[in-house]
Design a protein around this motif. Structure first.
Motif, PDB file in Angstrom:
ATOM      1  N   GLU A 136      21.352 -16.759 -28.740  1.00 46.11           N
ATOM      2  CA  GLU A 136      21.810 -15.403 -29.038  1.00 46.11           C
ATOM      3  C   GLU A 136      23.022 -15.452 -29.958  1.00 46.11           C
ATOM      4  OE1 GLU A 136      20.737 -12.494 -25.377  1.00 46.11           O
ATOM      5  OE2 GLU A 136      22.505 -13.732 -25.107  1.00 46.11           O
ATOM      6  N   PRO A 137      23.107 -14.530 -30.913  1.00 46.90           N
ATOM      7  CA  PRO A 137      24.269 -14.506 -31.806  1.00 46.90           C
ATOM      8  C   PRO A 137      25.533 -14.119 -31.045  1.00 46.90           C
ATOM      9  CG  PRO A 137      22.901 -12.559 -32.142  1.00 46.90           C
ATOM     10  CD  PRO A 137      22.141 -13.469 -31.218  1.00 46.90           C
ATOM     11  N   GLU A 138      26.675 -14.535 -31.559  1.00 43.27           N
ATOM     12  CA  GLU A 138      27.949 -14.219 -30.905  1.00 43.27           C
ATOM     13  C   GLU A 138      28.228 -12.727 -30.951  1.00 43.27           C
ATOM     14  OE1 GLU A 138      31.061 -16.604 -32.501  1.00 43.27           O
ATOM     15  OE2 GLU A 138      30.127 -18.517 -31.936  1.00 43.27           O
ATOM     16  N   ASN A 139      27.930 -12.095 -32.076  1.00 45.34           N
ATOM     17  CA  ASN A 139      28.142 -10.652 -32.227  1.00 45.34           C
ATOM     18  C   ASN A 139      26.794  -9.943 -32.123  1.00 45.34           C
ATOM     19  OD1 ASN A 139      30.959 -10.984 -32.744  1.00 45.34           O
ATOM     20  ND2 ASN A 139      30.428 -11.633 -34.832  1.00 45.34           N
ATOM     21  N   ILE A 140      26.533  -9.398 -30.960  1.00 40.29           N
ATOM     22  CA  ILE A 140      25.230  -8.785 -30.708  1.00 40.29           C
ATOM     23  C   ILE A 140      25.252  -7.317 -31.109  1.00 40.29           C
ATOM     24  CG2 ILE A 140      23.581  -8.156 -28.919  1.00 40.29           C
ATOM     25  CD1 ILE A 140      24.324 -10.690 -27.453  1.00 40.29           C
ATOM     26  N   ASN A 141      24.247  -6.917 -31.870  1.00 41.61           N
ATOM     27  CA  ASN A 141      24.108  -5.535 -32.304  1.00 41.61           C
ATOM     28  C   ASN A 141      23.637  -4.708 -31.108  1.00 41.61           C
ATOM     29  OD1 ASN A 141      23.436  -3.073 -33.456  1.00 41.61           O
ATOM     30  ND2 ASN A 141      22.679  -4.012 -35.350  1.00 41.61           N
ATOM     31  N   THR A 142      24.517  -3.899 -30.578  1.00 43.09           N
ATOM     32  CA  THR A 142      24.230  -3.177 -29.330  1.00 43.09           C
ATOM     33  C   THR A 142      23.247  -2.021 -29.505  1.00 43.09           C
ATOM     34  OG1 THR A 142      26.203  -1.828 -29.704  1.00 43.09           O
ATOM     35  CG2 THR A 142      26.434  -3.782 -28.301  1.00 43.09           C
ATOM     36  N   GLN A 143      22.862  -1.711 -30.747  1.00 43.79           N
ATOM     37  CA  GLN A 143      21.896  -0.633 -30.923  1.00 43.79           C
ATOM     38  C   GLN A 143      20.489  -1.074 -30.501  1.00 43.79           C
ATOM     39  OE1 GLN A 143      21.950  -0.755 -35.541  1.00 43.79           O
ATOM     40  NE2 GLN A 143      19.948   0.120 -35.038  1.00 43.79           N
ATOM     41  N   PHE A 144      20.308  -2.378 -30.395  1.00 46.18           N
ATOM     42  CA  PHE A 144      19.015  -2.897 -29.990  1.00 46.18           C
ATOM     43  C   PHE A 144      19.054  -3.336 -28.529  1.00 46.18           C
ATOM     44  CE2 PHE A 144      19.157  -3.919 -34.602  1.00 46.18           C
ATOM     45  CZ  PHE A 144      18.133  -3.082 -35.000  1.00 46.18           C
ATOM     46  N   HIS A 145      17.883  -3.273 -27.872  1.00 47.49           N
ATOM     47  CA  HIS A 145      17.787  -3.684 -26.478  1.00 47.49           C
ATOM     48  C   HIS A 145      17.951  -5.188 -26.363  1.00 47.49           C
ATOM     49  CE1 HIS A 145      16.412  -3.141 -22.284  1.00 47.49           C
ATOM     50  NE2 HIS A 145      15.954  -4.381 -22.434  1.00 47.49           N
ATOM     51  N   ARG A 146      18.743  -5.612 -25.392  1.00 49.89           N
ATOM     52  CA  ARG A 146      18.991  -7.028 -25.172  1.00 49.89           C
ATOM     53  C   ARG A 146      18.296  -7.461 -23.881  1.00 49.89           C
ATOM     54  NH1 ARG A 146      25.051  -9.475 -24.077  1.00 49.89           N
ATOM     55  NH2 ARG A 146      24.542 -11.692 -24.306  1.00 49.89           N
ATOM     56  N   LEU A 147      17.750  -8.666 -23.904  1.00 50.47           N
ATOM     57  CA  LEU A 147      17.138  -9.191 -22.688  1.00 50.47           C
ATOM     58  C   LEU A 147      18.175  -9.337 -21.585  1.00 50.47           C
ATOM     59  CD1 LEU A 147      14.687 -11.965 -23.948  1.00 50.47           C
ATOM     60  CD2 LEU A 147      14.087  -9.889 -22.722  1.00 50.47           C
ATOM     61  N   GLU A 148      17.705  -9.331 -20.347  1.00 50.95           N
ATOM     62  CA  GLU A 148      18.581  -9.452 -19.190  1.00 50.95           C
ATOM     63  C   GLU A 148      19.487 -10.673 -19.338  1.00 50.95           C
ATOM     64  OE1 GLU A 148      18.030 -10.019 -14.352  1.00 50.95           O
ATOM     65  OE2 GLU A 148      16.317  -9.719 -15.673  1.00 50.95           O
ATOM     66  N   HIS A 149      20.741 -10.490 -19.051  1.00 52.77           N
ATOM     67  CA  HIS A 149      21.709 -11.562 -19.295  1.00 52.77           C
ATOM     68  C   HIS A 149      22.405 -11.970 -18.004  1.00 52.77           C
ATOM     69  CE1 HIS A 149      24.045 -13.917 -22.127  1.00 52.77           C
ATOM     70  NE2 HIS A 149      25.126 -13.625 -21.438  1.00 52.77           N
ATOM     71  N   PRO A 150      22.637 -13.258 -17.739  1.00 46.64           N
ATOM     72  CA  PRO A 150      22.380 -14.389 -18.647  1.00 46.64           C
ATOM     73  C   PRO A 150      20.987 -14.974 -18.513  1.00 46.64           C
ATOM     74  CG  PRO A 150      23.559 -15.167 -16.728  1.00 46.64           C
ATOM     75  CD  PRO A 150      23.421 -13.677 -16.552  1.00 46.64           C
ATOM     76  N   ASN A 151      20.236 -14.614 -17.453  1.00 44.83           N
ATOM     77  CA  ASN A 151      18.916 -15.205 -17.259  1.00 44.83           C
ATOM     78  C   ASN A 151      17.904 -14.129 -16.907  1.00 44.83           C
ATOM     79  OD1 ASN A 151      19.837 -17.996 -17.492  1.00 44.83           O
ATOM     80  ND2 ASN A 151      20.797 -17.667 -15.504  1.00 44.83           N
ATOM     81  N   SER A 152      16.733 -14.221 -17.497  1.00 44.95           N
ATOM     82  CA  SER A 152      15.701 -13.211 -17.267  1.00 44.95           C
ATOM     83  C   SER A 152      14.549 -13.808 -16.465  1.00 44.95           C
ATOM     84  CB  SER A 152      15.162 -12.695 -18.601  1.00 44.95           C
ATOM     85  OG  SER A 152      14.325 -13.651 -19.219  1.00 44.95           O
ATOM     86  N   MET A 153      13.683 -12.925 -16.005  1.00 43.36           N
ATOM     87  CA  MET A 153      12.398 -13.376 -15.481  1.00 43.36           C
ATOM     88  C   MET A 153      11.593 -13.943 -16.634  1.00 43.36           C
ATOM     89  SD  MET A 153      10.042  -9.950 -15.109  1.00 43.36           S
ATOM     90  CE  MET A 153      11.216  -8.903 -14.242  1.00 43.36           C
ATOM     91  N   ASN A 154      10.432 -14.490 -16.342  1.00 39.71           N
ATOM     92  CA  ASN A 154       9.550 -14.969 -17.400  1.00 39.71           C
ATOM     93  C   ASN A 154       8.596 -13.849 -17.806  1.00 39.71           C
ATOM     94  OD1 ASN A 154       8.929 -17.669 -18.786  1.00 39.71           O
ATOM     95  ND2 ASN A 154       6.900 -16.875 -18.340  1.00 39.71           N
ATOM     96  N   TYR A 155       8.383 -13.733 -19.107  1.00 37.28           N
ATOM     97  CA  TYR A 155       7.457 -12.736 -19.658  1.00 37.28           C
ATOM     98  C   TYR A 155       6.329 -13.465 -20.369  1.00 37.28           C
ATOM     99  CZ  TYR A 155      11.657  -9.879 -19.087  1.00 37.28           C
ATOM    100  OH  TYR A 155      12.777  -9.258 -18.576  1.00 37.28           O
ATOM    101  N   PHE A 156       5.134 -12.903 -20.314  1.00 37.26           N
ATOM    102  CA  PHE A 156       4.077 -13.451 -21.143  1.00 37.26           C
ATOM    103  C   PHE A 156       3.118 -12.341 -21.545  1.00 37.26           C
ATOM    104  CE2 PHE A 156       3.365 -14.286 -16.721  1.00 37.26           C
ATOM    105  CZ  PHE A 156       2.017 -14.134 -16.446  1.00 37.26           C
TER     106      PHE A 156
END
Length: 467
Positions: free
Chosen positions: A300-320
């Motif tokens: 993930e970039p250091e400066n995250i653009n907050t206008q976009f949805h971010r995955l669950e942080h710091p750890n997410s479930m698995n998606y497929f």
């Protein structure tokens, strides 16, 4: 777990014991699980071999300077597995190493699975995957220290998602799974899916599997082997060992394993737990297909653009995705994405092309990752497929001393963890219970080994060995 154990031989390529009770080839999830189950059944004097480091997916790796051989015989005749250096156990380096799915789901649609195995077979597969999940979670709690467990095992379930065009198919799949007895599965609508993945991803529907998890399979395998080594001083692990080049049954009495350096090991049984990388026998030609999987890790970039949805942080479930094109998760600030390539791994890999496509897919679905587009790690490994999407377990004939625990696919970790519990019974060290006997109707290798061309190759091999 101790890293240095007196039962471990990390450097010797010549001082192998000449005999043992059971020899296990491959120290990934399947091999480590098989070792544990044999130990649990009271079996002593076990040797487990790995061509690389335990758990790192190198069972066919360091064979010669240039390539890895499967076998030279009248079928392969010198064909080289020169592109396959890592098996499916291989993971990306930390901090994105906790990447492996533990899932209770078919490696295809339920319709496809039922077409091969019927509804009863489909129920058997769901049962063995569920049991395998529980076993692996229990063993993870056994072999990871309490402070390590959260880092290496994440129990948040998994979510299979699709687009608007997939909604009818996913709803039909959901109803079929419920009919087959999958009582805990949940159907998620657009609002629930977008809350997880954002509108930018374009996913509109999902099926949530609450029992699923993610595990650092590499560390899990190493810890599980170390656990057995600490419990039983008659068991020995050989890492970075000379490559196994041949395994054969001698006079229906014992197995003889030959290594590339010329050493031979006599054992009562051999168990092959080598993913897509070593089948030993012409028996499995045309049945057991090695394929590439590709992995990408993007920070993930250091400066995250907050206008976009971010995955669950710091750890997410698995998606497929529906159709099993990709699976992904966020772990320790890295989005890890994998993709399958169903072309034979006898062909050269297309790492740059395939991983580049995966990286672009991450940017497309999660625009806040755009600044990381050209900064990603890659790796590829080999997994194996069978035509009917179920593992291959057992011996190809009653007289054989070679037992297989192979046939893993992208969703196969849970199924193979369960299949390892069958090995002590199949080798005669305990009795299979009624549930295990029922599951064997699905996974037995003899569902293919009874084919005429397979039996012909098997008899030809046995004849040549006797002569």
């Amino acid at each position: 777990m101790q890293e240095n154990n007196r039962n471990r031989d990390e450097t010797s390529n010549t001082n192998y014991p000449s005999e043992c009770e059971v020899l296990i080839v491959g120290a990934g999830v399947s091999g480590a699980s098989t070792l544990y189950q044999l130990h649990k059944a009271g079996v002593k004097d076990i040797i487990i071999l790995d061509a690389g480091q335990c758990g790192q997916g190198s069972s066919q790796g360091k064979v010669s300077e240039d390539h890895a051989f499967i076998r030279e015989d009248d079928i392969y005749q010198g064909r080289e597995f020169q592109h396959a250096r890592k098996s499916g156990t291989a993971v990306l380096d930390k901090p994105a190493s906790r990447i492996k799915m533990m899932v209770n789901i078919y490696p295809c649609t339920s319709e496809y699975f039922i077409s091969h195995h019927g509804e009863q077979g489909a129920r058997r597969y769901l049962k063995l995957c569920y049991e395998g999940l529980q076993i692996q979670k229990q063993l993870a709690r056994l072999v990871f220290k309490s402070e390590e467990l959260e880092e290496n095992l994440l129990e948040k379930g998994s979510l299979q998602v699709g687009f608007e065009k997939d909604e009818e198919d996913i709803k039909e799949e959901f109803e079929t799974l419920k009919k087959l007895g999958f009582v805990d599965i949940q159907l998620w609508g657009r609002d629930q899916v977008e809350k997880q993945l954002g509108k930018e991803s374009k996913f509109t529907i999902g099926m949530y599997y609450p029992h699923d998890a993610i595990i650092n399979s590499q560390q899990y395998s190493a810890n599980l082997v170390n656990y057995v080594l600490e419990q039983d001083k008659t068991t020995k692990l050989f890492e970075n060992c000379s490559q196994v080049t041949n395994v054969q049954t001698i006079n229906e009495e014992y197995a003889l394993t030959t290594l590339q350096n010329g050493c031979t090991i006599k054992s009562k049984y051999v168990v092959l737990c080598t993913g897509g990388l070593f089948t030993n026998s012409t028996t499995l030609c045309g049945i057991f297909t090695p394929c590439f999987s590709y992995l990408v890790s993007m920070k993930e970039p250091e400066n995250i653009n907050t206008q976009f949805h971010r995955l669950e942080h710091p750890n997410s479930m698995n998606y497929f995705t529906w159709g099993f094109t990709h699976d992904w998760c966020l772990t320790q600030g890295h989005i890890r994405l994998s993709g399958q390539d169903h072309f034979s791994a006898f062909k050269p890999p297309r790492e740059d092309e395939r991983c580049g496509i995966l990286a672009k897919w991450i940017i497309q679905k999660f625009p806040y990752m755009k600044d990381s587009e050209k900064k990603y790690e890659t790796k590829y490994g080999v997994y194996s497929e069978t035509p009917d999407k179920a593992p291959l377990v057992g011996t190809v004939s009653p007289s054989s001393k070679i037992c297989y625990v192979v046939g893993c696919n992208a969703q196969g970790q849970s199924s193979l963890t369960y299949c390892a519990t069958l090995v002590p019974g199949l080798l005669g060290y305990k009795n299979l219970d009624s549930d295990q006997k029922d599951i064997m109707k699905l996974v037995t290798i003899r569902r293919f080994a009874l084919l005429n061309d397979v039996l012909k190759n098997q008899k030809k091999e046995e004849k040549s060995h006797k002569s």
